[in-house]
Design a protein around this motif. Sequence first.
Motif, mmCIF file in Angstrom:
data_model
loop_
_atom_site.group_PDB
_atom_site.id
_atom_site.type_symbol
_atom_site.label_atom_id
_atom_site.label_comp_id
_atom_site.label_asym_id
_atom_site.label_seq_id
_atom_site.Cartn_x
_atom_site.Cartn_y
_atom_site.Cartn_z
ATOM 1 N N TYR A 25 -7.688 6.099 -3.560
ATOM 2 C CA TYR A 25 -6.346 4.778 -4.831
ATOM 3 C C TYR A 25 -5.505 4.250 -3.714
ATOM 4 C CZ TYR A 25 -4.966 1.023 -7.983
ATOM 5 O OH TYR A 25 -4.573 0.956 -8.222
ATOM 6 N N LYS A 27 -1.904 2.953 -3.871
ATOM 7 C CA LYS A 27 -1.110 1.913 -4.200
ATOM 8 C C LYS A 27 -0.728 1.158 -3.568
ATOM 9 C CE LYS A 27 1.874 3.418 -7.961
ATOM 10 N NZ LYS A 27 2.380 4.741 -8.711
ATOM 11 N N ALA A 28 -0.175 0.189 -3.668
ATOM 12 C CA ALA A 28 0.782 -0.468 -3.072
ATOM 13 C C ALA A 28 2.225 0.038 -3.425
ATOM 14 C CB ALA A 28 0.763 -1.643 -2.420
ATOM 15 N N VAL A 45 2.540 2.373 1.225
ATOM 16 C CA VAL A 45 1.342 2.835 0.144
ATOM 17 C C VAL A 45 0.486 4.250 0.474
ATOM 18 C CG1 VAL A 45 -1.639 2.943 0.785
ATOM 19 C CG2 VAL A 45 -0.215 0.923 1.578
ATOM 20 N N PRO A 85 -3.882 -0.907 -11.955
ATOM 21 C CA PRO A 85 -4.645 -1.194 -11.128
ATOM 22 C C PRO A 85 -3.833 -2.542 -10.783
ATOM 23 C CG PRO A 85 -6.382 -0.702 -12.061
ATOM 24 C CD PRO A 85 -4.904 -0.353 -13.367
ATOM 25 N N ASP A 89 -2.989 -3.541 -4.178
ATOM 26 C CA ASP A 89 -3.279 -1.866 -4.353
ATOM 27 C C ASP A 89 -5.793 -2.726 -3.392
ATOM 28 O OD1 ASP A 89 -1.481 -1.555 -5.368
ATOM 29 O OD2 ASP A 89 -2.633 -0.638 -7.173
ATOM 30 N N SER A 90 -5.708 -1.737 -3.073
ATOM 31 C CA SER A 90 -7.196 -1.503 -2.439
ATOM 32 C C SER A 90 -7.766 -0.108 -2.763
ATOM 33 C CB SER A 90 -7.052 -1.575 -1.006
ATOM 34 O OG SER A 90 -5.891 -2.744 -0.552
#
Length: 125
Positions: A25, A27-28, A45, A85, A89-90
């Motif tokens: 995951y 997470k920015a 990130v 989320p 994010d990606s």
Amino acid sequence: MSLVDQVFGGIPGPLIEQWGISAVYLKASGNQQYDPATGTVQDCVEEIPVKIVPTQLRPEEAQGIYQLTDVKILIAASSLGDYYPQTTDSIRYLQNGVQRTAKIVGMMSYRGDFSIMHVVVARLG
């Protein structure tokens, strides 16, 4: 603790852990860093190892907002702690031996008093 937490709270985590695939995951954070050598701005990130269950988005779920090539991904809330989320994010994972990075474009969380499971819609890049 609500009845939803008591009845369903412990179900998604173990199921996704057992049947899901390993992923990261992305997470920015709100912080960006400027690299004077290259003149570029880099996003910061945080990489969080998670288990996910990627599924297909059904046409009736698209609601005119999503593309049929988008994927629906199930994530146990316990994997992300108290974090929800975000569209910044990606998620990175392997699919048939090919590394995929999917950018989150929509999300829904199932919860009582506490989050139980996150369902995100992500666009493959």
